[in-house]
Design an enzyme around this catalytic site. Structure first.
Site: not given
Ligand code: ISL
Ligand code: CA
Length: 565
Positions: A21, A23, A25, A29, A98, A199, A256, A332-333
């Site tokens: 970050d 700035n 907040d 960013d 992305d 995605d 993905e 990130h998931d």
């Molecule tokens: O993995 C999955 C099912 O097998 C689900 O969790 C899903 O397909 C996965 O989370 C997809 O992720 C992507 O699209 C989502 C977003 O929330 C995630 O951050 C992104 O990586 C919707 O855009």
């Molecule tokens: Ca910021």
């Protein structure tokens, strides 16, 4: 296989909200990323994948886009973005954006229009259906809980959303939608971006008639993947995208693609006939869920080394000579790699290095998720109020309030698997807020930041950071690591993951002890012995002896790689 720049690259994933970050907040960013480019250069990565930075109401942290050609104001401006791109290019790094085009935000002008009524010219940009017997058009579950359909009182119809109700699915059957997507892709490519991470791109084609999913759980809504994953027109759409956009640029594309098998993935990425370069496959992410055929990511079963080996080996061998792997252990998931596949207690440093060795020495593009290179771990927030992720919050509500799960049990699952594990702020220093922000971060920092942070890692020559740096350098020095053929070794060994790489008369032998006990590596009798002594290329422990390769006792989480002719 052809040599290609992207095959020789190492990807670093930035989740902008949590990176730095600039700035005060509390929100990471673009200028924050710009300030840290020298850090990324020092690490040695040469591709950066930015999670979405487009204008968004942030129901799903930017995966719900309301304007594909604008930057989210809290992240900065288009000019900041251009400066960032330029900063990367000047450092020899490429930028992968992305591309989220299975769905938009419900605040995207297309959807705002579509909602106005059945006659609106944008209506058919989305997937609308009347209800069936006073209920939803079919029984599909949303990935983030509840039905995949939302009722629209204005028109009396439902719209489809595989993710949250603020993420309506685009109707790819409509050629105008496809042209809009191609146009926005060209727009970014013409600004100089070097690739796209697409995605859930394998969900854009839905089966005609949107049939009900078979009932395989006692839940009200069912996982409908068979009707929208790798759907009937997927290859056709991607082929069109390739003709219209991709083949006109020198770029890298990765899809993905949850629930894809080696065989179906090859339809997407075969070097001769595919439309994309690589896919992010999910099989090894599903090894610790209870029911692999469900939408329920937040469940926990112990994973076994045998399954991890079997899965990754199958992808290595299956794509060999035909397609290119994306190698990852977190993003990130997902939970943090060291907490999930290593040991985030006593063996944190050594097991993080072990995982890094696996990540970098298989065939494919290694993906480093921000913070992984310093061994950041899962977080255990005590209260659900401290969590931010829509998947986690929906899960908790549904599990505790509707299904009567014990709140502590729900929290335990969130501690193990919740997406916020990966989204706590990047730990830059032992200073306030881990050096992430001068203000109050949008999500709490992991309390272990005084011990685990970049400043510490850069000051310690034996840190995980420098081990990653070394792996990246080795990849550049040895085309064998990039292009070498892969063969598994000791497949039955309960503790050791071992494999061999081979290229132009050179061989690499990798042995990784995935346990807290020492383990005996015994060279298989049919392994061709080297002409000259093997050279230890890398290890995560000090190694003194050079007693030969026949019998090696590996210490807890010890990994070694030997190079030989
Ligand atoms: O993995 C999955 C099912 O097998 C689900 O969790 C899903 O397909 C996965 O989370 C997809 O992720 C992507 O699209 C989502 C977003 O929330 C995630 O951050 C992104 O990586 C919707 O855009
Ligand atoms: Ca910021």
């Amino acid at each position: 296989m052809d040599r290609k720049w992207w095959k020789e690259s190492v990807m670093y994933q930035v989740y902008p909200r949590s990176f730095y970050d600039s700035n005060g907040d509390g929100i990471g960013d673009l200028r924050g990323i710009l300030e840290k480019l020298d850090y990324l250069q020092q690490l040695g990565v040469d591709m950066v994948w930015l999670s979405p930075v487009y204008k968004s109401p942030n129901d799903d942290n930017g995966y719900d886009i309301s304007d594909y050609r604008e930057i989210m104001p809290e992240f900065g401006t288009l000019d900041d973005w251009r400066e960032l791109l330029d900063g990367m290019h000047r450092r020899g790094m490429r930028l992968v954006m992305d591309l989220v085009v299975n769905h938009t935000s419900d605040e995207h002008p297309w959807f705002v229009e579509a909602r106005k009524g059945k006659d609106n010219p944008c209506r058919d940009y989305y997937i609308w259906r009347p209800g069936k017997n006073g209920a939803e058009p079919n029984n599909w579950a949303s990935f983030f809980g509840g039905s995949a359909w939302e009722y629209d009182p204005g028109s009396g119809e439902y719209y489809l959303h595989l993710f949250t109700r603020k993420q309506p699915d685009l109707n790819w059957e409509n050629p105008r939608v496809r042209q809009e997507v191609y146009a926005l892709m060209r727009w970014w490519l013409d600004q100089g971006v070097d690739g796209f991470r697409m995605d859930v791109i394998n969900m854009i084609s839905k089966a005609p008639g949107l049939p009900d999913a078979p009932v395989h759980s006692s839940r009200r809504y069912q996982f409908g993947g068979q009707h929208f994953i790798h759907g009937p027109r997927l290859l056709e759409f991607l082929d069109e995208m390739k003709r219209e956009v991709l083949c006109h640029y020198d770029l890298f594309t990765v899809g993905e693609t949850p629930q894809e098998s080696v065989a179906t993935a090859l339809e997407l990425i075969d070097e001769e006939s595919g439309s994309l370069h690589s896919v992010v496959q999910f099989e090894h992410m599903d090894l610790d869920v209870q029911d692999r055929g469900s939408v329920q990511r937040l469940s926990l079963a112990p994973w076994k080394l045998a399954d991890l080996k079997e899965t990754l080996d199958r992808w290595q061998i299956g794509l060999q000579g035909r397609g290119w792997n994306s190698l990852y252990l977190s993003n990130h998931d997902q939970g943090r790699a060291v907490s999930r596949f290593g040991d985030d207690g006593a063996y944190r440093v050594v097991s993080a290095k072990l995982l890094a060795t696996l990540l970098h020495l298989q065939q494919g593009i290694p993906y480093i998720y921000q913070g992984e290179e310093i061994g950041m771990t899962n977080v255990r927030f005590e209260s659900i109020e401290q969590y931010r992720d829509v998947e986690t919050l929906n899960f908790y509500r549904e599990a505790v309030e509707e299904r009567g799960m014990d709140p502590q049990a729900a929290l335990a699952l969130i501690h193990a698997k919740g997406r916020d594990n990966a989204r706590t702020p990047m730990q830059w220093s032992a200073g306030e807020q881990a050096g992430f922000s001068q203000g109050t971060p949008w999500i709490g920092v992991n309390p272990n930041y005084p011990q685990i942070n970049v400043e510490q890692a850069l000051a310690d020559p034996d840190s995980i950071f420098y081990y990653y740096q070394k792996l990246i350098r080795l990849r550049r020095e040895h085309p064998l690591i990039v292009y070498g053929d892969y063969s598994p070794l000791l497949v039955e060994h309960p503790q050791i993951y071992a494999f061999r790489r081979e290229w132009q008369g050179e061989r690499l032998l990798v042995m990784l002890n995935f346990s807290r006990e020492s383990a005996l590596f015994e060279l298989p009798p049919d392994f061709p012995l080297p002409e000259s002594p093997a050279r230890l290329l890398l290890s995560n422990y000090p190694v003194e002896d050079s007693a030969g390769l026949q019998h090696i006792t590996l210490r807890p989480y010890e990994g070694r790689a030997y190079l030989m002719k």
